[in-house]
Design a protein around this motif. Structure first.
Motif, short mmCIF file in Angstrom:
data_model
loop_
_atom_site.label_atom_id
_atom_site.label_comp_id
_atom_site.label_asym_id
_atom_site.label_seq_id
_atom_site.Cartn_x
_atom_site.Cartn_y
_atom_site.Cartn_z
N ASP A 96 -17.13 -47.37 -37.07
CA ASP A 96 -17.48 -47.64 -36.05
C ASP A 96 -18.09 -46.68 -35.36
N ASP A 97 -17.26 -45.94 -34.76
CA ASP A 97 -17.09 -44.64 -33.90
C ASP A 97 -17.89 -43.92 -34.38
N THR A 98 -19.12 -43.91 -35.32
CA THR A 98 -19.68 -42.75 -36.10
C THR A 98 -20.95 -43.94 -35.05
N VAL A 99 -21.54 -44.71 -35.15
CA VAL A 99 -22.77 -45.94 -35.03
C VAL A 99 -22.57 -45.84 -33.18
N ARG A 100 -21.35 -46.09 -32.83
CA ARG A 100 -21.58 -45.51 -31.34
C ARG A 100 -21.92 -44.77 -30.80
N GLU A 101 -21.06 -43.60 -31.42
CA GLU A 101 -21.62 -41.70 -30.85
C GLU A 101 -22.87 -41.85 -31.38
N ARG A 102 -23.94 -42.17 -32.73
CA ARG A 102 -25.38 -42.08 -32.81
C ARG A 102 -26.05 -43.14 -31.82
N ALA A 103 -25.58 -43.87 -31.84
CA ALA A 103 -26.71 -44.88 -30.88
C ALA A 103 -26.63 -44.38 -29.68
N GLN A 104 -25.53 -43.87 -28.82
CA GLN A 104 -26.02 -42.77 -28.03
C GLN A 104 -26.27 -42.56 -27.54
N SER A 105 -26.57 -40.97 -28.67
CA SER A 105 -27.55 -39.98 -28.82
C SER A 105 -28.37 -40.61 -28.91
N LEU A 106 -28.71 -41.19 -30.05
CA LEU A 106 -30.30 -41.99 -29.38
C LEU A 106 -30.73 -42.27 -28.36
N ARG A 107 -30.02 -43.00 -27.62
CA ARG A 107 -30.39 -43.77 -26.12
C ARG A 107 -30.48 -41.61 -25.29
N ASP A 108 -30.07 -41.80 -25.85
CA ASP A 108 -29.99 -39.88 -24.49
C ASP A 108 -31.77 -39.30 -24.62
N ASP A 109 -31.37 -39.63 -26.45
CA ASP A 109 -32.62 -38.70 -27.20
C ASP A 109 -34.23 -39.16 -26.31
N VAL A 110 -33.87 -41.00 -26.70
CA VAL A 110 -35.18 -41.45 -26.26
C VAL A 110 -35.21 -41.13 -24.33
N ALA A 111 -34.08 -41.60 -23.92
CA ALA A 111 -33.96 -41.42 -22.33
C ALA A 111 -34.95 -40.66 -22.21
N SER A 112 -34.27 -39.06 -22.52
CA SER A 112 -34.44 -38.19 -22.31
C SER A 112 -36.75 -37.48 -21.88
N SER A 113 -36.23 -37.97 -23.50
CA SER A 113 -38.02 -37.73 -23.62
C SER A 113 -39.15 -38.83 -22.38
N MET A 114 -38.67 -40.19 -23.02
CA MET A 114 -39.02 -40.66 -21.62
C MET A 114 -39.42 -40.04 -20.12
N GLN A 115 -38.48 -39.39 -20.22
CA GLN A 115 -38.50 -39.07 -18.41
C GLN A 115 -39.63 -37.62 -18.62
N GLY A 116 -39.70 -36.88 -19.29
CA GLY A 116 -40.79 -36.02 -19.47
C GLY A 116 -41.59 -36.42 -19.75
N LEU A 117 -42.19 -37.08 -20.03
CA LEU A 117 -43.31 -38.34 -20.21
C LEU A 117 -43.49 -38.97 -19.26
N ARG A 118 -42.29 -39.50 -18.31
CA ARG A 118 -42.68 -39.96 -16.88
C ARG A 118 -43.22 -39.31 -16.02
#
Length: 209
Positions: A96-118
């Motif tokens: 459960d802890d690993t899923v939460r950590e990986r999901a947050q990391s994925l969201r952060d990666d997506v947000a960072s990529s989208m900020q660059g694209l924006r």
């Protein structure tokens, strides 16, 4: 990718997954991927050798002859699970802890990529507007012609984006329906969609100013 399981944990978790009934090796791989919300999927080279070892130890057996027959727990395997119930519970909490950590990391990666694209899209839009204001070089500048051309170009671009959005919506809805049919749409899917769509909306709006 760093393994999400410590030494011996994947072996134990395979036993726990088989407690629900016989499963093929690929079904166990899929069940593991689903348990991690799609953020981790073990390879066949990781799972099958462990199943073979469990079979050698008498903890699992195949329900029929053949390389592709499903695995099931033996009485010895069920006893092992019962004896290590506390370990299984701790393992579930760790997942459960690993899923939460990986999901947050994925969201952060997506947000960072989208900020660059924006930022890139905003720069491109600014350059396009500056070029439009300069008008064609070496010719007489007719504001009314420029206005008509800009209107026509804007209309074509808007219809092109409309078509892309419709195709995106139709394709993704079809994928979601297929995934939902096998119960594989997870909260990670929802949060990723929210992050990507919010960032995409902001990036596209930046080109309209």
């Amino acid at each position: 990718m760093v393994s999400v399981f410590a030494h011996g944990e994947l072996r134990l978790y395979l036993l726990a997954l088989l407690a629900d009934g016989p499963r093929h090796g690929y079904e166990l791989i899929t069940a593991l991927s689903d348990r991690f919300g799609g953020t981790y999927r073990p390879s066949a080279g990781t799972v099958y050798p462990r199943l073979a070892r469990l079979e050698e130890e008498g903890l699992v057996r195949r329900t029929a002859s053949g390389r592709t027959s499903p695995y099931e727990l033996t009485d010895v395997g069920r006893g092992e699970l019962a004896r290590r119930a506390d370990d299984v519970a701790r393992l579930e909490r760790g997942i459960d802890d690993t899923v939460r950590e990986r999901a947050q990391s994925l969201r952060d990666d997506v947000a960072s990529s989208m900020q660059g694209l924006r930022a890139e899209l905003a720069l491109a839009a600014q350059e396009a507007r500056q070029e439009a204001r300069r008008g064609p070089r070496g010719t007489a500048y007719d504001a009314r012609d420029r206005g008509r051309q800009a209107r026509a170009a804007s209309n074509r671009a808007r219809r092109e984006v409309d078509a892309m959005l419709q195709a995106f919506r139709d394709d993704l809805r079809a994928e979601l329906r297929r995934a939902d049919a096998v119960d594989s749409v997870t909260r990670v899917t929802v949060e990723t969609a929210r992050t990507v769509l919010d960032s995409a909306r902001a990036a596209i709006r930046a080109t309209l100013r």
